[in-house]
Design a protein around this motif. Structure first.
Motif, PDB file in Angstrom:
ATOM      1  N   LEU A 256       2.360  -6.885   3.227  1.00 60.10           N
ATOM      2  CA  LEU A 256       0.556  -6.383   3.225  1.00 60.10           C
ATOM      3  C   LEU A 256       0.074  -5.875   2.002  1.00 60.10           C
ATOM      4  N   ASP A 257      -0.706  -6.544   1.606  1.00 61.61           N
ATOM      5  CA  ASP A 257      -1.345  -5.777   0.052  1.00 61.61           C
ATOM      6  C   ASP A 257      -3.058  -5.127   0.291  1.00 61.61           C
ATOM      7  N   ALA A 258      -2.382  -4.570   1.450  1.00 56.19           N
ATOM      8  CA  ALA A 258      -3.940  -3.731   1.136  1.00 56.19           C
ATOM      9  C   ALA A 258      -4.286  -2.428  -0.219  1.00 56.19           C
TER      10      ALA A 258
ATOM     11  N   GLY B 262       1.254  -0.928   0.091  1.00 59.76           N
ATOM     12  CA  GLY B 262      -0.299   0.376  -0.174  1.00 59.76           C
ATOM     13  C   GLY B 262       0.962   1.582   0.533  1.00 59.76           C
ATOM     14  N   ALA B 263       1.885   0.927   0.588  1.00 61.30           N
ATOM     15  CA  ALA B 263       2.639   2.606   1.174  1.00 61.30           C
ATOM     16  C   ALA B 263       3.248   2.201  -0.820  1.00 61.30           C
ATOM     17  N   LEU B 264       3.907   1.598  -1.120  1.00 57.73           N
ATOM     18  CA  LEU B 264       4.492   1.487  -2.503  1.00 57.73           C
ATOM     19  C   LEU B 264       3.969   1.952  -3.015  1.00 57.73           C
ATOM     20  N   ARG B 265       2.270   1.307  -3.330  1.00 57.56           N
ATOM     21  CA  ARG B 265       2.080   1.651  -4.511  1.00 57.56           C
ATOM     22  C   ARG B 265       1.318   3.293  -4.116  1.00 57.56           C
ATOM     23  N   ARG B 266       1.525   4.079  -3.063  1.00 61.35           N
ATOM     24  CA  ARG B 266       1.211   5.707  -2.689  1.00 61.35           C
ATOM     25  C   ARG B 266       2.418   6.290  -3.334  1.00 61.35           C
ATOM     26  N   ASN B 267       3.218   5.953  -2.906  1.00 55.13           N
ATOM     27  CA  ASN B 267       4.901   6.421  -3.865  1.00 55.13           C
ATOM     28  C   ASN B 267       5.006   6.908  -4.733  1.00 55.13           C
ATOM     29  N   VAL B 268       4.450   5.593  -5.399  1.00 52.20           N
ATOM     30  CA  VAL B 268       3.903   5.211  -7.413  1.00 52.20           C
ATOM     31  C   VAL B 268       3.265   6.662  -7.558  1.00 52.20           C
ATOM     32  N   ARG B 269       1.949   6.772  -6.849  1.00 54.60           N
ATOM     33  CA  ARG B 269       1.680   8.256  -7.368  1.00 54.60           C
ATOM     34  C   ARG B 269       1.962   9.272  -7.652  1.00 54.60           C
ATOM     35  N   ARG B 270       2.845   9.156  -5.929  1.00 58.13           N
ATOM     36  CA  ARG B 270       2.821  10.465  -5.739  1.00 58.13           C
ATOM     37  C   ARG B 270       4.389  11.086  -6.771  1.00 58.13           C
ATOM     38  N   LEU B 271       4.870   9.750  -6.898  1.00 57.92           N
ATOM     39  CA  LEU B 271       6.093   9.718  -8.339  1.00 57.92           C
ATOM     40  C   LEU B 271       5.508  10.769  -9.512  1.00 57.92           C
TER      41      LEU B 271
ATOM     42  N   LEU C  39      10.206   4.457  -5.092  1.00 56.14           N
ATOM     43  CA  LEU C  39       9.424   3.075  -5.250  1.00 56.14           C
ATOM     44  C   LEU C  39       9.545   3.253  -3.678  1.00 56.14           C
ATOM     45  N   TYR C  40      10.250   2.973  -2.672  1.00 53.72           N
ATOM     46  CA  TYR C  40      10.799   2.171  -1.709  1.00 53.72           C
ATOM     47  C   TYR C  40      10.537   3.088  -0.649  1.00 53.72           C
ATOM     48  N   GLY C  41       9.846   4.325  -0.963  1.00 55.32           N
ATOM     49  CA  GLY C  41       9.766   5.464   0.264  1.00 55.32           C
ATOM     50  C   GLY C  41      11.173   5.470   1.244  1.00 55.32           C
ATOM     51  N   LEU C  42      12.024   5.576   0.007  1.00 52.66           N
ATOM     52  CA  LEU C  42      13.690   6.441   0.689  1.00 52.66           C
ATOM     53  C   LEU C  42      14.338   7.328   0.069  1.00 52.66           C
ATOM     54  N   SER C  43      14.260   8.397   0.660  1.00 54.91           N
ATOM     55  CA  SER C  43      15.049   9.077  -0.325  1.00 54.91           C
ATOM     56  C   SER C  43      16.496   9.008  -0.362  1.00 54.91           C
ATOM     57  N   PRO C  44      16.452   9.343  -2.191  1.00 54.28           N
ATOM     58  CA  PRO C  44      17.445   9.718  -2.630  1.00 54.28           C
ATOM     59  C   PRO C  44      19.231  10.763  -1.698  1.00 54.28           C
ATOM     60  N   PHE C  45      17.910  11.663  -1.157  1.00 48.02           N
ATOM     61  CA  PHE C  45      18.882  12.527  -0.981  1.00 48.02           C
ATOM     62  C   PHE C  45      19.606  12.485   0.602  1.00 48.02           C
ATOM     63  N   GLY C  46      19.284  11.274   1.141  1.00 51.32           N
ATOM     64  CA  GLY C  46      19.902  10.827   2.369  1.00 51.32           C
ATOM     65  C   GLY C  46      18.813  11.657   2.765  1.00 51.32           C
ATOM     66  N   GLU C  47      17.591  12.288   3.251  1.00 52.08           N
ATOM     67  CA  GLU C  47      17.127  12.822   4.133  1.00 52.08           C
ATOM     68  C   GLU C  47      15.309  12.180   4.828  1.00 52.08           C
ATOM     69  N   ASP C  48      14.793  12.790   5.389  1.00 52.25           N
ATOM     70  CA  ASP C  48      13.432  11.750   5.974  1.00 52.25           C
ATOM     71  C   ASP C  48      12.709  12.032   5.020  1.00 52.25           C
TER      72      ASP C  48
END
Ligand SMILES: *Cc1c(COP(=O)(O)O)cnc(C)c1O
Length: 339
Positions: free
Chosen positions: A337-339, A11-20, A195-204
């Motif tokens: 988790l696939d919600a 679910g978090a992955l899908r939200r990251n995809v939407r954000r991108l 995609l994985y919800g990790l920062s390419p900039f090393g930030e939050d």
């Protein structure tokens, strides 16, 4: 009880995809799932990303691509690393897209020509011709996360080198460029880490509207009191100055909790606690402020414990830490988790 549990939240992955996709607008999102989806599980991640509108998958090797091809017929799968003669034949049979970094364009397989605009690794200095096999032109940015000016200069070089070939798919951006360098977008962006919800900039990652997908939980397997002068672990690197409660967590560097992460913070029963002493192969120690029951939950990653923080302590990047987490069933239970 399992020693630890890794939860992948699609679910978090899908939200990251939407954000991108919102940031990219008309530019296609290509999901980078090399290195087994940065340790998250390439097939799970690819399925969720495609379901949310990603238009292609990118991997490093033909071997990685073949595993995905079985699950995802008809989807464009781009191999971004170099391929040998035998791999080229396999790619042709499996209908893969290959990256080519020199003048020798193989026949009968879709090819993306890579132009070196400043990465100084693989790539042609320029393009002279584009044989029929060539469907795409690409380049890779060396500093999209750290030096936007150099990245912009690379984008300009790419624009100049590919001007006459704008009928081909042009793609340059990685996650950092997708998020913060709009002029790099072209036709497609190859996004991995975000995609994985990790920062390419090393930030939050929340700063870029991203949400971590991976959670890593364990528990206290042992709780003991050290008297002044007593120590825990190899080399006696943590020496109690006063009576100190210590919790032992059954996760170590063989699980991917690296030795150089001593000093980082995890959560014990929801409260931040410091990892102390030497991380060993199968265990680590945390300093407690009181006696806690064996079985108390310990969050190693997730619920506010950021991989980016661990990476700073270990003097590396979040990419390396998540790729190093051992997900085999002999070490951890993996839950999707696939919600
Ligand atoms: C790994 C890789 C990417 C993805 O980079 P992220 O920073 O994870 O988004 C893009 N392009 C190429 C060529 C890569 O090797």
């Amino acid at each position: 009880m399992h020693r630890s549990e890794i939860t992948i939240d699609l679910g978090a992955l899908r939200r990251n995809v939407r954000r991108l996709r919102a940031v990219l607008g008309r530019t296609a999102l290509w999901a980078v799932v090399k290195g087994d989806g940065y340790g998250h599980g390439a097939i799970d991640v690819a399925g969720a990303a495609l379901g949310e509108g990603a238009q292609a998958l990118c991997v490093a090797t033909v071997g990685e691509a073949l595993l995905l091809r079985r699950e995802f017929p008809g989807v464009r799968i781009l191999v971004m690393g170099p391929s040998s003669g035998r791999e080229i034949a396999q790619a042709r049979d499996a209908d893969l897209d290959l990256t080519v970094t020199d003048e020798a364009v193989p026949e009968g397989v879709r090819v993306h020509l890579k132009i070196d605009t400043g990465m100084g690794r693989w790539g042609l200095p320029e393009i002279s011709a584009s044989p029929a096999e060539v469907v795409g032109l690409m380049s890779h940015l060396a500093t999209a996360d750290s030096d936007p000016d150099f990245a912009r200069a690379q984008v300009e070089r790419f624009t100049a080198a590919t001007e006459d070939f704008s009928h081909l798919i042009r793609h340059v951006a990685n996650s950092a460029a997708a998020l913060r360098l709009p002029e790099s977008h072209f036709d497609a962006a190859r996004c991995g880490i975000a995609l994985y919800g990790l920062s390419p900039f090393g930030e939050d990652p929340a700063a870029d509207g991203l949400e971590p997908v991976l959670r890593w939980d364990s528990h206290l397997a042992q709780v003991r009191r050290l008297e002044p002068g007593e120590s825990t672990g190899y080399g006696r690197r943590f020496l109690a100055e006063q009576a100190t409660w210590i919790g032992i967590v059954p996760v170590g560097y063989s699980d991917g909790f690296r030795r150089d992460m001593t000093g980082t913070e995890v959560r014990v029963g929801g409260e931040p606690r410091r990892v102390v002493g030497t991380v060993s192969m199968d265990a680590l120690a945390v300093e407690l402020d009181r006696e806690l029951p064996v079985g108390t939950p310990v969050t190693l990653v997730g619920h506010g414990v950021l991989v980016e923080h661990h990476a700073r302590v270990a003097e590396t990047i979040n990419y390396e830490l998540v790729c190093g987490i051992e997900t085999s069933p002999s070490r951890a239970r993996r839950v999707v988790l696939d919600a």
